[in-house]
Design an enzyme around this catalytic site. Structure first.
Site, PDB file in Angstrom:
ATOM      1  N   ARG A 148      30.170   7.910  36.957  1.00  0.00           N
ATOM      2  CA  ARG A 148      29.688   9.289  36.881  1.00  0.00           C
ATOM      3  C   ARG A 148      28.491   9.415  37.810  1.00  0.00           C
ATOM      4  NH1 ARG A 148      26.715  12.482  31.848  1.00  0.00           N
ATOM      5  NH2 ARG A 148      24.842  11.644  32.800  1.00  0.00           N
ATOM      6  N   TYR A 160      19.605  17.246  34.897  1.00  0.00           N
ATOM      7  CA  TYR A 160      20.356  16.571  33.840  1.00  0.00           C
ATOM      8  C   TYR A 160      20.999  15.282  34.388  1.00  0.00           C
ATOM      9  CZ  TYR A 160      23.877  14.784  30.990  1.00  0.00           C
ATOM     10  OH  TYR A 160      24.603  13.863  30.299  1.00  0.00           O
ATOM     11  N   ASP A 212      29.055  15.585  35.539  1.00  0.00           N
ATOM     12  CA  ASP A 212      28.812  16.334  34.299  1.00  0.00           C
ATOM     13  C   ASP A 212      27.924  17.545  34.601  1.00  0.00           C
ATOM     14  OD1 ASP A 212      28.329  17.178  31.720  1.00  0.00           O
ATOM     15  OD2 ASP A 212      27.695  15.219  30.964  1.00  0.00           O
ATOM     16  N   HIS A 214      27.131  19.648  32.242  1.00  0.00           N
ATOM     17  CA  HIS A 214      26.370  19.747  30.981  1.00  0.00           C
ATOM     18  C   HIS A 214      26.203  21.186  30.484  1.00  0.00           C
ATOM     19  CE1 HIS A 214      23.505  17.877  28.043  1.00  0.00           C
ATOM     20  NE2 HIS A 214      24.384  16.913  28.189  1.00  0.00           N
ATOM     21  N   GLU A 238      32.942  17.606  34.064  1.00  0.00           N
ATOM     22  CA  GLU A 238      32.700  17.641  32.615  1.00  0.00           C
ATOM     23  C   GLU A 238      31.871  18.852  32.206  1.00  0.00           C
ATOM     24  OE1 GLU A 238      31.297  13.891  31.211  1.00  0.00           O
ATOM     25  OE2 GLU A 238      30.218  14.793  29.525  1.00  0.00           O
ATOM     26  N   GLU A 264      32.264  16.735  24.008  1.00  0.00           N
ATOM     27  CA  GLU A 264      31.310  15.812  23.383  1.00  0.00           C
ATOM     28  C   GLU A 264      30.520  16.485  22.260  1.00  0.00           C
ATOM     29  OE1 GLU A 264      29.035  14.636  26.850  1.00  0.00           O
ATOM     30  OE2 GLU A 264      27.362  15.894  26.222  1.00  0.00           O
ATOM     31  N   ARG A 285      36.761  14.835  25.007  1.00  0.00           N
ATOM     32  CA  ARG A 285      35.623  13.906  25.045  1.00  0.00           C
ATOM     33  C   ARG A 285      34.911  13.727  23.704  1.00  0.00           C
ATOM     34  NH1 ARG A 285      32.887  11.452  27.927  1.00  0.00           N
ATOM     35  NH2 ARG A 285      30.863  12.435  27.652  1.00  0.00           N
ATOM     36  N   GLU A 341      33.671   6.384  28.298  1.00  0.00           N
ATOM     37  CA  GLU A 341      32.292   6.360  28.790  1.00  0.00           C
ATOM     38  C   GLU A 341      31.569   5.121  28.250  1.00  0.00           C
ATOM     39  OE1 GLU A 341      29.926   9.657  27.398  1.00  0.00           O
ATOM     40  OE2 GLU A 341      28.435   9.378  28.977  1.00  0.00           O
ATOM     41  N   TRP A 404      20.820  23.584  27.577  1.00  0.00           N
ATOM     42  CA  TRP A 404      20.424  22.295  28.123  1.00  0.00           C
ATOM     43  C   TRP A 404      21.658  21.461  28.251  1.00  0.00           C
ATOM     44  CZ3 TRP A 404      20.774  17.150  26.516  1.00  0.00           C
ATOM     45  CH2 TRP A 404      20.128  16.229  27.394  1.00  0.00           C
TER      46      TRP A 404
HETATM   47  O1  KDG Z   1      22.616  13.446  23.000  1.00  0.00           O
HETATM   48  C1  KDG Z   1      23.079  14.081  24.145  1.00  0.00           C
HETATM   49  C2  KDG Z   1      23.818  13.113  25.030  1.00  0.00           C
HETATM   50  O2  KDG Z   1      24.775  12.419  24.282  1.00  0.00           O
HETATM   51  C3  KDG Z   1      24.479  13.812  26.189  1.00  0.00           C
HETATM   52  O3  KDG Z   1      23.533  14.492  26.947  1.00  0.00           O
HETATM   53  C4  KDG Z   1      25.186  12.791  27.050  1.00  0.00           C
HETATM   54  O4  KDG Z   1      26.337  14.496  28.252  1.00  0.00           O
HETATM   55  C5  KDG Z   1      26.251  13.348  27.912  1.00  0.00           C
HETATM   56  C6  KDG Z   1      27.282  12.416  28.379  1.00  0.00           C
HETATM   57  O5  KDG Z   1      28.180  12.879  29.063  1.00  0.00           O
HETATM   58  O6  KDG Z   1      27.189  11.237  28.056  1.00  0.00           O
HETATM   59 MG    MG Z   2      28.347  14.948  28.917  1.00  0.00          MG
END
Ligand code: KDG
Ligand code: MG
Length: 404
Positions: A148, A160, A212, A214, A238, A264, A285, A341, A404
């Site tokens: 990643r 991020y 990602d 995010h 992602e 996630e 995920r 991951e 975030w």
């Molecule tokens: O607690 C938040 C994290 O698990 C997250 O920010 C991690 O986005 C993430 C990832 O893809 O591992």
């Molecule tokens: Mg993520």
């Protein structure tokens, strides 16, 4: 099988906080389950201690499906990250016990292995493109086949995924209030295509690249990003948008063939049923620890298999080695595995949770220990008491709160 005699919650902070449920049967078998919810750890610990543990004593340790339904359907108030993390911990610990009782690794109980090992991706990041290229190079030297990539954004102090550590990314920080980060989608979108292109050019067509976003883009911004980066052939993009608004994925999908991975922050099959049924995503995920455990995540993956959606289980450092081990057993046994991951835990964490899983040639292998193959060193854990830590929040330049 024998009955449950003890249920205990252990909170420890070997470099970061973890919540672990330990179940013990009348004949002395033990099982572990991860109940860590980053920044909200004590809410799950209290839900377990006050509302779940007392219900477990005297129950048949072998009745995994019935216990799942007892805690999920029986509570009336369903779903949500706190409830589903607590149920996940019970479920994971029961699978661990069943494996030990059967003297088999959990993957054997789940139907046996479908592959030689679990291919993983690591987290390469850098404040600049040069730093990022160095970081990707280190993963390639270690044998990773998938990475990643996250890069700093000029004008933003924190982006991020750009880590402080070499092999892991740890965004949670101590303090009474979350750290505030400045975010600009325009600044990010003006650099990301070039960043991904530089990595593809340096490392060639073989290395699988992931990125990602995010949850930070609007549907049309995400559609544009997916379309722009198509030529870099990402393994997945992602969380392009906050995915609880499921129809946004339809917009993105209509514009790009870049594969999409979300989930996630999901905790039940109902968070992704439409996304899977309509084939709006390519990878799901969710994690064992936040999604009701092995029993429920396996159900999600069976649904996904019907629609050609593959796994990409969350494996950040805020999920403990118990969760990672559980994911590896499931990864090995499901037909529709995609990628796992893997962010390295710190040496302090690994010392508190000795484990049988091991990394070789770009893959993790759960090992052949009965159960999950993870131990919790309680004496060492007690020497690392809980330390409050929170995830950051993001604001735009004019002060508006942003995802975030
Ligand atoms: O607690 C938040 C994290 O698990 C997250 O920010 C991690 O986005 C993430 C990832 O893809 O591992
Ligand atoms: Mg993520």
């Amino acid at each position: 099988m024998s009955r449950l005699a003890e249920a205990r919650v252990i909170v420890t902070c070997p470099g970061r906080n973890f919540v672990t449920l330990k179940l013990t049967t009348e004949d002395g078998l033990t099982g572990l389950g991860d109940a860590t919810l980053n920044g909200r750890e004590l809410a799950v610990a209290a839900y377990l201690t006050e509302h779940v543990c007392p219900l477990l004593i005297g129950r048949d340790a072998g009745a995994i499906e019935d216990t799942w339904r007892y805690l999920y359907n029986g509570a009336y108030w369903r779903r949500g990250p706190v409830t589903m993390s607590a149920i996940a911990a019970v479920d994971t610990a029961l699978w661990d016990i069943k494996g030990k009782a059967a003297e088999m690794p959990v993957y054997e109980l789940l139907g046996g292995r479908c592959r030689a090992g679990v291919t993983v991706y690591g987290h390469a990041s850098g404040a600049t493109v040069d730093r990022l290229l160095e970081a990707v190079g280190r993963y390639v030297e270690l044998g990773y086949r998938a990475v990643r990539v996250q890069c700093g954004v000029p004008g933003l102090a924190a982006a991020y995924g750009v880590g402080r550590g070499e092999l892991f990314y740890e965004p949670a920080e101590g303090g009474a209030r979350p750290r505030e980060e400045l975010w600009s989608t325009a600044a990010y979108l003006s650099t990301v295509d070039e960043v991904l292109g530089a990595v593809r050019e340096r490392f060639g067509p073989e290395l699988e690249l992931l990125h990602d976003a995010h949850h930070r883009l609007t549907p049309i911004e995400a559609a544009r990003l997916g379309k722009t980066v198509e030529r870099h052939r990402l393994f997945w993009l992602e969380d392009p948008t906050p995915a609880e608004l499921q129809s946004t994925l339809r917009t993105i999908r209509a514009h790009t063939t870049t594969p999409l991975a979300v989930g996630e922050v999901f905790n039940s099959i109902w968070d992704c049923e439409q996304l899977i049924r309509e084939q709006l995503i390519d990878f799901i995920r969710m994690s064992v620890a936040h999604s009701g455990g092995i029993t429920h995540l396996r159900r999600v993956l069976h649904l996904a298999e019907l629609h050609r959606v593959r796994s990409g289980f969350h494996g950040a450092t805020d999920l403990s080695p118990v969760c990672l081990a559980a994911a590896l057993h499931l990864d090995l046994a499901i037909p529709n595995f995609g990628l796992q991951e893997y962010m390295h835990h710190t040496p302090e964490t690994d010392a508190v949770f000795p484990h049988s899983y091991a990394f070789r040639d770009g893959m993790l292998h759960p090992g052949e220990e009965p159960g999950l193959g993870v131990i919790l060193d309680e004496d060492l854990a007690a020497r690392h008491p809980y330390e409050p830590a929170l995830l950051p929040v993001a604001r735009l330049a004019d002060g508006t709160m942003h995802d975030w």
